[in-house]
Scaffold this motif. Structure first.
Motif, PDB file in Angstrom:
ATOM      1  N   LEU A  24       0.855  -1.422  -0.114  1.00  0.00           N
ATOM      2  CA  LEU A  24      -0.041   0.085  -0.052  1.00  0.00           C
ATOM      3  C   LEU A  24       1.004   1.429   0.120  1.00  0.00           C
ATOM      4  O   LEU A  24       0.567   2.312  -0.584  1.00  0.00           O
ATOM      5  CB  LEU A  24      -0.815   0.022   1.310  1.00  0.00           C
ATOM      6  N   GLY A  25       2.007   1.263   0.798  1.00  0.00           N
ATOM      7  CA  GLY A  25       2.954   2.259   0.556  1.00  0.00           C
ATOM      8  C   GLY A  25       2.773   3.120   1.994  1.00  0.00           C
ATOM      9  O   GLY A  25       2.033   2.977   2.723  1.00  0.00           O
ATOM     10  N   ALA A  26       3.847   4.028   2.203  1.00  0.00           N
ATOM     11  CA  ALA A  26       4.023   4.768   3.393  1.00  0.00           C
ATOM     12  C   ALA A  26       2.832   5.791   3.621  1.00  0.00           C
ATOM     13  O   ALA A  26       3.041   6.013   4.967  1.00  0.00           O
ATOM     14  CB  ALA A  26       5.476   5.428   3.199  1.00  0.00           C
ATOM     15  N   ASP A  27       2.334   6.059   2.800  1.00  0.00           N
ATOM     16  CA  ASP A  27       1.071   7.080   2.962  1.00  0.00           C
ATOM     17  C   ASP A  27      -0.364   6.327   3.461  1.00  0.00           C
ATOM     18  O   ASP A  27      -1.077   6.948   3.645  1.00  0.00           O
ATOM     19  CB  ASP A  27       0.870   7.954   1.946  1.00  0.00           C
ATOM     20  N   ALA A  28      -0.294   5.086   3.414  1.00  0.00           N
ATOM     21  CA  ALA A  28      -1.453   4.506   3.663  1.00  0.00           C
ATOM     22  C   ALA A  28      -1.526   4.243   5.332  1.00  0.00           C
ATOM     23  O   ALA A  28      -1.118   4.597   6.114  1.00  0.00           O
ATOM     24  CB  ALA A  28      -1.575   2.944   3.076  1.00  0.00           C
ATOM     25  N   PRO A  29      -3.133   4.155   5.594  1.00  0.00           N
ATOM     26  CA  PRO A  29      -3.727   3.951   6.842  1.00  0.00           C
ATOM     27  C   PRO A  29      -2.646   2.660   7.512  1.00  0.00           C
ATOM     28  O   PRO A  29      -2.192   1.965   6.823  1.00  0.00           O
ATOM     29  CB  PRO A  29      -5.049   3.708   6.917  1.00  0.00           C
ATOM     30  N   ARG A  30      -2.424   2.729   8.809  1.00  0.00           N
ATOM     31  CA  ARG A  30      -1.964   1.464   9.498  1.00  0.00           C
ATOM     32  C   ARG A  30      -3.221   0.317   9.319  1.00  0.00           C
ATOM     33  O   ARG A  30      -4.086   0.417   9.846  1.00  0.00           O
ATOM     34  CB  ARG A  30      -1.536   1.732  10.859  1.00  0.00           C
ATOM     35  N   LEU A  31      -2.599  -0.992   9.215  1.00  0.00           N
ATOM     36  CA  LEU A  31      -3.640  -1.991   9.412  1.00  0.00           C
ATOM     37  C   LEU A  31      -3.313  -2.737  10.748  1.00  0.00           C
ATOM     38  O   LEU A  31      -2.102  -3.333  10.618  1.00  0.00           O
ATOM     39  CB  LEU A  31      -3.335  -2.849   8.125  1.00  0.00           C
ATOM     40  N   LEU A  32      -4.280  -2.693  11.702  1.00  0.00           N
ATOM     41  CA  LEU A  32      -4.125  -3.340  12.926  1.00  0.00           C
ATOM     42  C   LEU A  32      -4.821  -4.676  12.942  1.00  0.00           C
ATOM     43  O   LEU A  32      -5.979  -4.507  12.801  1.00  0.00           O
ATOM     44  CB  LEU A  32      -4.468  -2.372  13.988  1.00  0.00           C
ATOM     45  N   VAL A  33      -4.062  -5.540  13.306  1.00  0.00           N
ATOM     46  CA  VAL A  33      -4.729  -6.942  13.073  1.00  0.00           C
ATOM     47  C   VAL A  33      -4.956  -7.413  14.705  1.00  0.00           C
ATOM     48  O   VAL A  33      -3.928  -7.407  15.609  1.00  0.00           O
ATOM     49  CB  VAL A  33      -4.164  -7.987  12.501  1.00  0.00           C
ATOM     50  N   THR A  34      -5.950  -7.518  14.929  1.00  0.00           N
ATOM     51  CA  THR A  34      -6.328  -8.241  16.585  1.00  0.00           C
ATOM     52  C   THR A  34      -6.976  -9.598  16.483  1.00  0.00           C
ATOM     53  O   THR A  34      -7.912  -9.746  15.662  1.00  0.00           O
ATOM     54  CB  THR A  34      -7.378  -7.361  17.334  1.00  0.00           C
ATOM     55  N   HIS A  35      -6.449 -10.626  16.951  1.00  0.00           N
ATOM     56  CA  HIS A  35      -6.858 -12.068  16.840  1.00  0.00           C
ATOM     57  C   HIS A  35      -8.015 -12.316  17.586  1.00  0.00           C
ATOM     58  O   HIS A  35      -7.905 -12.190  18.937  1.00  0.00           O
ATOM     59  CB  HIS A  35      -5.589 -13.078  17.079  1.00  0.00           C
ATOM     60  N   THR A  36      -8.966 -12.711  17.182  1.00  0.00           N
ATOM     61  CA  THR A  36     -10.361 -13.340  18.022  1.00  0.00           C
ATOM     62  C   THR A  36     -10.265 -14.772  18.281  1.00  0.00           C
ATOM     63  O   THR A  36      -9.468 -15.528  17.721  1.00  0.00           O
ATOM     64  CB  THR A  36     -11.538 -12.831  17.194  1.00  0.00           C
ATOM     65  N   GLU A  37     -10.937 -14.899  19.481  1.00  0.00           N
ATOM     66  CA  GLU A  37     -11.063 -16.453  19.772  1.00  0.00           C
ATOM     67  C   GLU A  37     -11.558 -17.165  18.810  1.00  0.00           C
ATOM     68  O   GLU A  37     -12.592 -16.952  18.445  1.00  0.00           O
ATOM     69  CB  GLU A  37     -11.710 -16.492  21.143  1.00  0.00           C
ATOM     70  N   MET A  38     -10.948 -18.440  18.643  1.00  0.00           N
ATOM     71  CA  MET A  38     -11.492 -19.288  17.667  1.00  0.00           C
ATOM     72  C   MET A  38     -11.547 -20.734  18.476  1.00  0.00           C
ATOM     73  O   MET A  38     -10.664 -21.308  18.773  1.00  0.00           O
ATOM     74  CB  MET A  38     -10.562 -19.638  16.377  1.00  0.00           C
ATOM     75  N   ARG A  39     -12.731 -20.918  19.137  1.00  0.00           N
ATOM     76  CA  ARG A  39     -12.827 -21.959  20.209  1.00  0.00           C
ATOM     77  C   ARG A  39     -12.527 -23.493  19.464  1.00  0.00           C
ATOM     78  O   ARG A  39     -12.110 -24.375  19.965  1.00  0.00           O
ATOM     79  CB  ARG A  39     -14.027 -22.067  20.959  1.00  0.00           C
ATOM     80  N   GLU A  40     -12.997 -23.380  17.994  1.00  0.00           N
ATOM     81  CA  GLU A  40     -12.656 -24.690  17.230  1.00  0.00           C
ATOM     82  C   GLU A  40     -12.575 -24.153  15.876  1.00  0.00           C
ATOM     83  O   GLU A  40     -13.287 -23.462  15.212  1.00  0.00           O
ATOM     84  CB  GLU A  40     -14.078 -25.567  17.285  1.00  0.00           C
ATOM     85  N   ASP A  41     -11.414 -24.688  15.176  1.00  0.00           N
ATOM     86  CA  ASP A  41     -11.139 -24.425  13.828  1.00  0.00           C
ATOM     87  C   ASP A  41     -11.560 -25.338  12.926  1.00  0.00           C
ATOM     88  O   ASP A  41     -11.286 -26.555  12.682  1.00  0.00           O
ATOM     89  CB  ASP A  41      -9.557 -24.398  13.692  1.00  0.00           C
ATOM     90  N   ALA A  42     -12.822 -24.913  12.599  1.00  0.00           N
ATOM     91  CA  ALA A  42     -13.608 -25.803  11.654  1.00  0.00           C
ATOM     92  C   ALA A  42     -14.557 -25.156  10.613  1.00  0.00           C
ATOM     93  O   ALA A  42     -15.336 -24.122  11.166  1.00  0.00           O
ATOM     94  CB  ALA A  42     -14.513 -26.760  12.291  1.00  0.00           C
ATOM     95  N   HIS A  43     -14.440 -25.181   9.330  1.00  0.00           N
ATOM     96  CA  HIS A  43     -15.526 -24.743   8.353  1.00  0.00           C
ATOM     97  C   HIS A  43     -16.660 -25.496   8.397  1.00  0.00           C
ATOM     98  O   HIS A  43     -17.158 -26.238   7.745  1.00  0.00           O
ATOM     99  CB  HIS A  43     -15.095 -24.687   6.961  1.00  0.00           C
ATOM    100  N   ARG A  44     -17.569 -25.737   9.696  1.00  0.00           N
ATOM    101  CA  ARG A  44     -18.723 -26.263  10.060  1.00  0.00           C
ATOM    102  C   ARG A  44     -19.619 -25.181  10.493  1.00  0.00           C
ATOM    103  O   ARG A  44     -19.132 -24.388  11.446  1.00  0.00           O
ATOM    104  CB  ARG A  44     -18.506 -27.229  11.014  1.00  0.00           C
ATOM    105  N   VAL A  45     -20.722 -25.332  10.052  1.00  0.00           N
ATOM    106  CA  VAL A  45     -21.808 -24.257  10.527  1.00  0.00           C
ATOM    107  C   VAL A  45     -21.789 -23.782  11.900  1.00  0.00           C
ATOM    108  O   VAL A  45     -21.726 -22.647  12.238  1.00  0.00           O
ATOM    109  CB  VAL A  45     -23.334 -24.435   9.998  1.00  0.00           C
ATOM    110  N   ASP A  46     -22.020 -24.811  12.789  1.00  0.00           N
ATOM    111  CA  ASP A  46     -22.124 -24.562  14.222  1.00  0.00           C
ATOM    112  C   ASP A  46     -20.793 -23.825  14.675  1.00  0.00           C
ATOM    113  O   ASP A  46     -20.860 -22.830  15.562  1.00  0.00           O
ATOM    114  CB  ASP A  46     -22.558 -25.819  14.978  1.00  0.00           C
ATOM    115  N   ALA A  47     -19.535 -24.300  14.354  1.00  0.00           N
ATOM    116  CA  ALA A  47     -18.199 -23.631  14.924  1.00  0.00           C
ATOM    117  C   ALA A  47     -18.154 -22.310  14.121  1.00  0.00           C
ATOM    118  O   ALA A  47     -17.699 -21.475  14.862  1.00  0.00           O
ATOM    119  CB  ALA A  47     -17.065 -24.536  14.261  1.00  0.00           C
ATOM    120  N   LEU A  48     -18.700 -21.905  13.041  1.00  0.00           N
ATOM    121  CA  LEU A  48     -18.638 -20.662  12.536  1.00  0.00           C
ATOM    122  C   LEU A  48     -19.583 -19.730  13.068  1.00  0.00           C
ATOM    123  O   LEU A  48     -19.387 -18.469  13.447  1.00  0.00           O
ATOM    124  CB  LEU A  48     -19.218 -20.612  10.908  1.00  0.00           C
ATOM    125  N   LEU A  49     -20.700 -20.068  13.522  1.00  0.00           N
ATOM    126  CA  LEU A  49     -21.709 -19.480  14.204  1.00  0.00           C
ATOM    127  C   LEU A  49     -20.822 -19.115  15.553  1.00  0.00           C
ATOM    128  O   LEU A  49     -21.149 -17.789  16.309  1.00  0.00           O
ATOM    129  CB  LEU A  49     -23.135 -20.008  14.551  1.00  0.00           C
TER     130      LEU A  49
END
Length: 243
Positions: A24-49
């Protein structure tokens, strides 16, 4: 300097954000990443909800509060799985918790399609079929028709994050369709930010990826209208003035 906050579940392709920051370059806004809790890593509907539940996002928003000018829930499946109305309520609650304009990757996809004038797309999804079909339904609710859906059936974000450049290009090319005006790669666990121009050269059309549209949406909400090179057609297209 402006800052954009991204709530990112777990650890898979979070390094796409520093890659994007450099491009993006030096003039771009800062991109701040915060990791949220993932109690189960699964592409499954109940886990995604659960991954996209209000308490999980509110906790992440508290970490970003007063640090950013906009906040994005950077998880496609953890937003579209709620359906259009549920995803809208999710964004509204996130904005209230963060105190700044908010959106999610799912809405970033449909807003990006609208900005490019795209109404027919191919979706090359890493998800299992049932999850991918929910993304198709979400796109349809926003006026975007999927002319071809392909899926890899990968269950975990961790596995998606291991896919390398050549494999990602293969997946995108195999998922394309002659009638598609763009190809969508909807998983934020998929690395793509360093390969966007490569993807578009291979396919000869716009390619929209999850981390790309999330960043574009964040820039848009923060009021940054600067065209950017090296990040695909979307980032070369100045965001509209509307938030």
């Amino acid at each position: 300097m402006q800052s954009i906050g991204f709530l990112y579940p777990g650890y898979s392709a979070e390094d796409d954000y520093p890659t994007a920051q450099a491009l993006l370059g030096a003039d771009a806004p800062r991109l701040l990443v915060t990791h949220t809790e993932m109690r189960e890593d699964a592409h499954r509907v109940d886990a995604l909800l659960d991954i996209g539940s209000d308490d999980v996002l509110a906790a992440g928003a508290r970490e970003l509060k007063e640090q950013c000018d906009a906040v994005i829930w950077a998880c496609t499946s953890g937003s579209f799985v709620f359906g259009r109305d549920g995803a809208e309520a999710q964004v509204r609650a996130l904005g209230e918790a963060a105190g700044v304009p908010a959106s999610s990757t799912s809405f970033a996809f449909t807003d990006a399609c609208a900005r490019l004038g795209v109404t027919r797309v191919a979706v090359a999804a890493t998800y299992p079929d049932d999850v991918a079909e929910r993304f198709v339904a979400f796109l349809a609710s926003e006026g975007v028709e999927v002319v071809r859906l392909s899926t890899l059936g990968i269950i975990t974000a961790a596995e998606v994050g291991t896919l390398e450049r050549d494999r990602v290009l293969e997946v995108a090319e195999a998922g394309d369709h002659p009638d598609a005006e763009a190809v969508l790669l909807p998983d934020t666990a998929l690395h793509t930010m360093g390969w966007l121009d490569d993807l578009e050269r291979r396919l000869g059309k716009p390619v929209l990826t999850a981390n790309q549209v999330s960043i574009w949406q964040g820039l848009r909400l923060a009021g940054d209208r600067t065209p950017r090179n090296g990040l695909g057609t979307l980032l070369r297209t100045p965001p509209s003035q509307e938030k």
